[in-house]
Motif scaffolding. Structure first.
Motif, PDB file in Angstrom:
ATOM      1  N   LEU A 148       0.833  -1.216   0.000  1.00 50.53           N
ATOM      2  CA  LEU A 148       0.000   0.000   0.000  1.00 50.53           C
ATOM      3  C   LEU A 148       0.865   1.263   0.000  1.00 50.53           C
ATOM      4  O   LEU A 148       0.521   2.253  -0.644  1.00 50.53           O
ATOM      5  N   ARG A 208      -7.990  -4.939  -5.483  1.00 48.58           N
ATOM      6  CA  ARG A 208      -8.950  -4.789  -4.390  1.00 48.58           C
ATOM      7  C   ARG A 208      -8.246  -4.164  -3.187  1.00 48.58           C
ATOM      8  O   ARG A 208      -7.905  -4.833  -2.213  1.00 48.58           O
ATOM      9  N   PRO A 209      -8.020  -2.854  -3.244  1.00 48.01           N
ATOM     10  CA  PRO A 209      -7.278  -2.181  -2.167  1.00 48.01           C
ATOM     11  C   PRO A 209      -7.967  -2.263  -0.817  1.00 48.01           C
ATOM     12  O   PRO A 209      -7.287  -2.265   0.226  1.00 48.01           O
ATOM     13  N   ALA A 210      -9.286  -2.314  -0.790  1.00 49.56           N
ATOM     14  CA  ALA A 210      -9.996  -2.378   0.489  1.00 49.56           C
ATOM     15  C   ALA A 210      -9.616  -3.641   1.263  1.00 49.56           C
ATOM     16  O   ALA A 210      -9.473  -3.614   2.492  1.00 49.56           O
ATOM     17  N   GLN A 211      -9.444  -4.759   0.540  1.00 48.65           N
ATOM     18  CA  GLN A 211      -9.067  -6.005   1.201  1.00 48.65           C
ATOM     19  C   GLN A 211      -7.651  -5.919   1.764  1.00 48.65           C
ATOM     20  O   GLN A 211      -7.376  -6.393   2.873  1.00 48.65           O
ATOM     21  N   MET A 213      -6.158  -3.145   2.649  1.00 52.88           N
ATOM     22  CA  MET A 213      -6.233  -2.219   3.772  1.00 52.88           C
ATOM     23  C   MET A 213      -6.735  -2.936   5.028  1.00 52.88           C
ATOM     24  O   MET A 213      -6.240  -2.700   6.138  1.00 52.88           O
ATOM     25  N   ALA A 214      -7.729  -3.809   4.863  1.00 61.63           N
ATOM     26  CA  ALA A 214      -8.255  -4.545   6.000  1.00 61.63           C
ATOM     27  C   ALA A 214      -7.180  -5.437   6.618  1.00 61.63           C
ATOM     28  O   ALA A 214      -7.062  -5.544   7.846  1.00 61.63           O
ATOM     29  N   GLU A 217      -4.623  -3.230   8.489  1.00 66.07           N
ATOM     30  CA  GLU A 217      -5.120  -2.630   9.727  1.00 66.07           C
ATOM     31  C   GLU A 217      -5.379  -3.645  10.821  1.00 66.07           C
ATOM     32  O   GLU A 217      -5.087  -3.391  11.982  1.00 66.07           O
TER      33      GLU A 217
END
Length: 221
Positions: A148, A208-211, A213-214, A217
């Protein structure tokens, strides 16, 4: 270029005139760890890989430098020896200034001095974050953070997702994440199978950046 943010357009030509410009081929060594004759460097076009070697000769990748970013500058304010190797990742247009030239610019144009402090502080903060991640987080979270960060630094939108401009070996990702090549390869392969990203000819594209990021985090839980 981050070094000259805040300068009026009328002064940029004067500042640019002080630079030494060189167009370098791919895999060109700009400087080696321990070299003297230090200059402040910046990438205008292309990319540079910064690597550091230990006493056993093993090398790890510290950072990638993209267009507009500086490198090698910290040595001017320490022992005047480059702390790492700098090698071009592609054909690169590089600008550089001697210590005297940079100090003159900082004296004549105070925003340059402020920018140098800001750049070095940002790099120090990043190093601190990476040390904290290595000490407290799983390898998968560290790899997610590394990918990221690279996307924020050198990503651009494509129809397939966010493509990272740098040519990345899996060892490079492993080094930046502070893990082994085997572990980084296993994680990246699993993410490719899951459709989170795709790798082709040493180029990563995040689908799929949201995955990711999850995972970065909270491990994806």
């Amino acid at each position: 270029m981050e070094l000259f943010e805040g300068l009026p357009a009328s002064t940029l030509a004067t500042v640019a005139a002080a630079a030494r410009l060189r167009r370098l081929p791919k895999d060109q060594r700009i400087f080696s760890q321990g070299d003297e004759g230090v200059r402040a460097h910046a990438v205008v076009e292309g990319a540079v890989r910064i690597g550091q070697s230990g006493s056993d000769g093993a090398q790890v990748i510290i950072r990638f430098i993209g267009p507009g970013e500086m490198f090698g500058t910290v040595a001017l304010f320490t022992d005047r020896r480059y702390p790492a190797d700098a090698i071009t990742l592609s054909e690169t247009l590089e600008a550089s200034w001697s210590e005297a030239e940079l100090l003159d610019l900082m004296t004549i144009y105070p925003p340059v001095a402020i920018n140098v402090i800001r750049i070095i502080s940002k790099r120090l903060q990043e190093v601190q974050e990476r040390v904290r991640e290595i000490a407290t987080q799983s390898a998968e979270r560290r790899v997610a953070h590394a990918v990221l960060r690279l996307a924020r630094q050198a990503g651009h939108s494509t129809i397939d997702g966010t493509a990272i401009d740098f040519l990345l070996r899996r060892k490079d990702v492993a080094d930046i994440a502070g893990t082994t090549l085997h572990t980084a390869s296993r994680i990246l392969t699993a993410w490719e199978k899951a459709g989170f990203l795709v790798s082709h000819s040493q180029r990563l594209t995040i689908r799929r950046p949201a995955q990711l990021m999850a995972i970065a985090e909270d491990g994806g839980d």
